[in-house]
Each structure stands twice: as C-alpha cells, then as structure tokens.
Design an enzyme around this catalytic site. Structure first.
Site, short mmCIF file in Angstrom:
data_model
loop_
_atom_site.label_atom_id
_atom_site.label_comp_id
_atom_site.label_asym_id
_atom_site.label_seq_id
_atom_site.Cartn_x
_atom_site.Cartn_y
_atom_site.Cartn_z
N GLU A 139 -10.41 6.53 -5.96
CA GLU A 139 -11.12 7.20 -7.05
C GLU A 139 -12.61 7.37 -6.80
O GLU A 139 -13.31 8.03 -7.58
CB GLU A 139 -10.88 6.45 -8.37
CG GLU A 139 -9.46 6.51 -8.86
CD GLU A 139 -8.50 5.56 -8.12
OE1 GLU A 139 -7.29 5.87 -8.07
OE2 GLU A 139 -8.96 4.54 -7.58
N THR A 164 1.94 -2.65 4.06
CA THR A 164 2.50 -1.30 3.96
C THR A 164 1.47 -0.28 4.45
O THR A 164 0.29 -0.61 4.62
CB THR A 164 2.86 -0.96 2.49
OG1 THR A 164 1.65 -0.83 1.74
CG2 THR A 164 3.75 -2.04 1.88
N HIS A 209 0.01 1.84 2.81
CA HIS A 209 -0.89 2.20 1.72
C HIS A 209 -2.34 2.16 2.17
O HIS A 209 -3.13 3.04 1.83
CB HIS A 209 -0.65 1.23 0.55
CG HIS A 209 -1.48 1.50 -0.66
ND1 HIS A 209 -1.23 2.54 -1.52
CD2 HIS A 209 -2.56 0.86 -1.16
CE1 HIS A 209 -2.11 2.53 -2.49
NE2 HIS A 209 -2.94 1.52 -2.29
N VAL A 252 -11.16 -1.84 1.11
CA VAL A 252 -9.71 -1.82 1.30
C VAL A 252 -9.38 -2.79 2.43
O VAL A 252 -9.98 -2.72 3.50
CB VAL A 252 -9.21 -0.40 1.64
CG1 VAL A 252 -7.69 -0.37 1.72
CG2 VAL A 252 -9.72 0.62 0.63
N VAL A 253 -8.46 -3.69 2.16
CA VAL A 253 -8.03 -4.67 3.15
C VAL A 253 -6.58 -4.38 3.51
O VAL A 253 -5.74 -4.21 2.63
CB VAL A 253 -8.18 -6.12 2.61
CG1 VAL A 253 -7.71 -7.13 3.64
CG2 VAL A 253 -9.63 -6.39 2.21
#
Length: 158
Positions: A67, A95, A97, A90-91
C-alpha cells in the site's frame, strides 16, 4: 555498494543542502512497525538535523508495504511536498508472497518517479531475516531511514 561495507547512517553532513524551506511527505507501513517506526525516527531526526521544520514533515501510515504505492501516489497528487519517502519492511517467509509484495511495491514506487517532478525515495527493506531488518533500522548497519532522509534532501536540490 553492499550495506555490509557501508553504514547506512554515515554521510558527509556538509554535503547535504539546508532543508529549512523543504516539505516532506513520509508514508510508513504499519506491518513490521518496530522496524518501520525506527526507520521513521531516523528519517525525521535527520531531516530536522538539516533544518527541516517539524510542521513541514507530514507522516501518514498504510497497512502494509504494498500500500506504500497508493499512499505515495496520494501524497504526490496533493502537490504539497518537495519529496516523498516511503518506508516498509518485508521479511521473507515460506511462500512466494515476499516476492510479489517486494516486486509490486518496488515497481510501483519506481513508476511514481516517472510521473512527477517530485522525487519518491525508496525506503523499503527487503530482508531474508528479521535480524537483517533490525541491523538496517538502527542496528549494526545503521539506519536506512537516515540514508533516505539525506537522499530526499539531495533530490529536492537535484
């Protein structure tokens, strides 16, 4: 240069322009808020160290790193800022993702830089481990927030 060879908080103070007349929009992801909060603190402290007024630093939050693009785009459209900084973390998990979020946010923020005369500074940590994120948000490798603030100031004067 790899971060392991360069502390993110080290820079030549005298090579950074005065920011006293500049306005900054900062959009921050709420996800991994201990990390993004530390990035924000580093950025605000650095902006103010270079003369930015607290009233000229507008901070908005978004739920996650994906976002950040929307938040930065809204800030751009407002026309109120000389530069925008986007902070997220982001770690990598189990998956794919991680890959989608990092790629989407990175491409989106890069695209915003082509749409306007206002620079959008990339402050998204994309880490393999939480320790890497800690190290880059005020830990052993310095604070990416500080580096992004210096970049924003320099880009306003570009």
């Amino acid at each position: 240069m790899a971060t392991r060879f360069h502390n993110l908080s080290d820079y030549d103070f005298n090579a950074v322009p005065d920011a006293s007349e500049m306005t900054f929009g900062i959009v921050v992801s709420e996800w991994n808020d201990k990390i993004t909060g530390a990035l924000l603190e580093g950025a605000v402290a650095t902006l103010m160290k270079h003369g930015a007024k607290e009233d000229n630093i507008d901070v908005r939050t978004v739920p996650g790193s994906f976002e950040l693009v929307y938040g930065a785009a809204k800030m751009l459209k407002s026309g109120r800022y000389d530069a925008i900084i986007a902070f997220g973390c982001v770690v990598r998990g189990d998956t794919p993702h991680f890959d989608y979020i990092c790629q989407g946010a990175t491409q989106g923020l890069a695209h915003l830089n082509t749409l306007s005369q206002t620079p959008v500074v990339y402050g998204l940590l994309t880490c393999e481990t939480m320790q890497q994120a800690i190290d880059r948000s005020g830990g052993s490798l310095g604070n990416k927030g500080c580096e992004c603030a210096v970049t924003a100031i320099k880009m306003v004067r570009f």
